[in-house]
Design an enzyme around this catalytic site. Structure first.
Site, short mmCIF file in Angstrom:
data_model
loop_
_atom_site.label_atom_id
_atom_site.label_comp_id
_atom_site.label_asym_id
_atom_site.label_seq_id
_atom_site.Cartn_x
_atom_site.Cartn_y
_atom_site.Cartn_z
N THR A 97 46.64 20.42 41.82
CA THR A 97 47.62 20.77 40.78
C THR A 97 47.75 19.57 39.86
O THR A 97 48.22 18.51 40.28
CB THR A 97 49.00 21.07 41.41
N LYS A 172 49.93 28.00 36.55
CA LYS A 172 50.61 27.36 37.69
C LYS A 172 51.87 26.64 37.22
O LYS A 172 52.94 26.72 37.84
CB LYS A 172 49.64 26.39 38.37
N LYS A 247 57.08 16.86 41.35
CA LYS A 247 55.78 16.62 40.71
C LYS A 247 55.45 17.75 39.73
O LYS A 247 55.08 17.51 38.58
CB LYS A 247 54.68 16.52 41.78
P1 NAD Z 1 47.47 15.22 50.22
O1 NAD Z 1 48.00 13.97 49.63
O2 NAD Z 1 47.83 15.60 51.62
O3 NAD Z 1 45.85 15.25 50.12
C1 NAD Z 1 45.12 14.70 49.07
C2 NAD Z 1 43.94 13.98 49.68
O4 NAD Z 1 43.08 13.51 48.64
C3 NAD Z 1 44.34 12.74 50.49
O5 NAD Z 1 43.83 12.87 51.82
C4 NAD Z 1 43.69 11.58 49.74
O6 NAD Z 1 43.27 10.53 50.59
C5 NAD Z 1 42.53 12.29 49.09
N1 NAD Z 1 41.92 11.57 47.96
C6 NAD Z 1 42.53 10.96 46.91
N2 NAD Z 1 41.61 10.44 46.07
C7 NAD Z 1 40.38 10.74 46.61
C8 NAD Z 1 39.05 10.47 46.22
N3 NAD Z 1 38.75 9.83 45.09
N4 NAD Z 1 38.05 10.92 47.01
C9 NAD Z 1 38.31 11.60 48.15
N5 NAD Z 1 39.56 11.88 48.58
C10 NAD Z 1 40.58 11.46 47.82
O7 NAD Z 1 47.92 16.38 49.22
P2 NAD Z 1 47.96 17.96 49.51
O8 NAD Z 1 49.33 18.35 49.98
O9 NAD Z 1 46.75 18.34 50.30
O10 NAD Z 1 47.84 18.53 48.03
C11 NAD Z 1 46.62 18.48 47.33
C12 NAD Z 1 46.84 19.12 45.96
O11 NAD Z 1 47.28 20.46 46.12
C13 NAD Z 1 47.92 18.41 45.12
O12 NAD Z 1 47.50 18.36 43.80
C14 NAD Z 1 49.16 19.29 45.32
O13 NAD Z 1 50.05 19.23 44.22
C15 NAD Z 1 48.52 20.67 45.44
N6 NAD Z 1 49.31 21.64 46.21
C16 NAD Z 1 49.90 21.27 47.37
C17 NAD Z 1 50.63 22.21 48.09
C18 NAD Z 1 51.30 21.84 49.40
O14 NAD Z 1 52.13 22.63 49.89
N7 NAD Z 1 50.96 20.71 50.00
C19 NAD Z 1 50.77 23.52 47.60
C20 NAD Z 1 50.13 23.87 46.41
C21 NAD Z 1 49.39 22.92 45.72
#
Ligand code: NAD
Length: 298
Positions: A97, A172, A247
């Site tokens: 997102t 979104k 966010k």
């Molecule tokens: P998270 O922080 O748990 O996971 C993100 C991962 O990306 C981390 O493990 C981080 O180490 C990794 N990362 C960062 N930079 C990187 C790179 N250059 N190479 C490889 N890995 C890298 O976040 P999440 O909760 O999994 O959310 C991910 C996305 O989905 C976000 O943008 C969030 O807004 C969106 N989202 C989350 C939810 C939710 O409920 N958690 C729901 C809908 C959307």
């Protein structure tokens, strides 16, 4: 039968890991990577093929899927190594997102480097990621849909093609701005009801079948009782954490600025959620904002 594309999967966090597991279970050949070694280890334990660098994940695959915390992470990775490492005409499927302007920029960078691009942010949270029931909001060129759809169908149950590059993020951000506003409205209504002597159940019975009806009341009700599965019944354990709502409302604010849209409620919701997360609410479900409304601390 056409063979499944190989997928470089980057970002194995709360959402990415279960999404990658579903692709792996469906027989997709992944090259998975995360900058956090423990996330890579968790993927390996699940039997997923992992690689040592982001560039390796992008090499020799047909699709590069990213699931990162923010747009800056996406743009940095695209610029620094992903676009260069990928073979020409690789499909960059960006599922994080992120800001609409950054999504458009990422797509432009990918296309300029000789690749294809789509934004496909999700809703449905970790539960939806694990169950493979996410909703994908897709911004993509029509001709790329046959390549994208089967992959998204493994991880989700609903795919809405919203338009060209950036349209998925646009949809979104509009939805989540409305969600933030509606939760604050629902919370204010329940607090007012308490002070007017109404029981939660009585007010719920009216709103859920009257014109105030919305998801924030019928599914994620901010008071315990009427909807047993809502986070309010487990001390506001998320669910959808207030930090993530903050966010998303920040992304909405930047989209409002970009489009010079005078949206008072969206801007106010962003301010109220920012205050709530800064004062200790970040880790709670976003419906916990009712407690700050009740005690007047916003
Ligand atoms: P998270 O922080 O748990 O996971 C993100 C991962 O990306 C981390 O493990 C981080 O180490 C990794 N990362 C960062 N930079 C990187 C790179 N250059 N190479 C490889 N890995 C890298 O976040 P999440 O909760 O999994 O959310 C991910 C996305 O989905 C976000 O943008 C969030 O807004 C969106 N989202 C989350 C939810 C939710 O409920 N958690 C729901 C809908 C959307």
């Amino acid at each position: 039968m056409e063979s499944k594309p190989r997928i470089g999967f980057l970002g194995l966090g709360h959402m990415g890991l279960p999404m990658a597991k579903n692709l792996h279970s469906a027989g997709y050949d992944l090259r998975a990577f995360d900058v956090m070694p423990q996330a890579v280890a968790a993927a390996r334990e699940a039997g997923i093929r992992t690689v040592d660098t982001g560039a390796e994940a992008a090499r020799d695959v047909q699709i590069v899927l990213t699931m990162f915390p923010s747009g800056q992470h996406v743009l940095d990775a695209y610029r620094d190594y992903l676009l260069e490492a990928a073979a020409p005409d690789t499909l960059f499927l960006e599922c994080s997102t992120i800001d609409v302007a950054q999504a458009r920029e990422a797509a432009e960078l990918a296309v300029a480097a000789g690749h294809r691009s789509a934004d496909a942010p999700v809703s449905g949270g970790v539960v939806g990621a694990e169950a493979g029931t996410l909703t994908f909001m897709l911004g993509a060129d029509e001709q790329d849909l046959p390549a994208i759809t089967p992959v998204l169908e493994v991880m989700g149950k609903r795919i809405v093609h919203c338009g060209g590059h950036g349209a998925g993020q646009a949809a979104k951000v509009c939805n989540n701005m409305l969600l933030g506003i509606s939760m604050i409205g629902a919370a204010e209504a329940f607090v007012l009801g308490e002070r007017l002597g109404l029981t939660h159940q009585a007010l719920f019975d009216v709103i859920s079948s009257a014109s105030g009806q919305c998801w924030s009341v019928t599914t994620n009700c901010p008071v315990p009782g009427p909807v047993p599965s809502s986070p309010a019944n487990r001390d506001y354990t998320p669910g959808f954490a207030a930090a993530l709502m903050t966010k998303d409302l920040g992304l909405a604010s930047s989209a409002l600025q970009l489009t010079e849209t005078d949206a008072h409620m969206g801007a106010l919701a962003a301010t109220l959620y920012a205050r709530f997360t800064e004062s200790g609410g970040a880790g709670a479900d976003f419906s916990a904002i009712i407690n700050a409304i009740r005690d007047g601390s916003l």
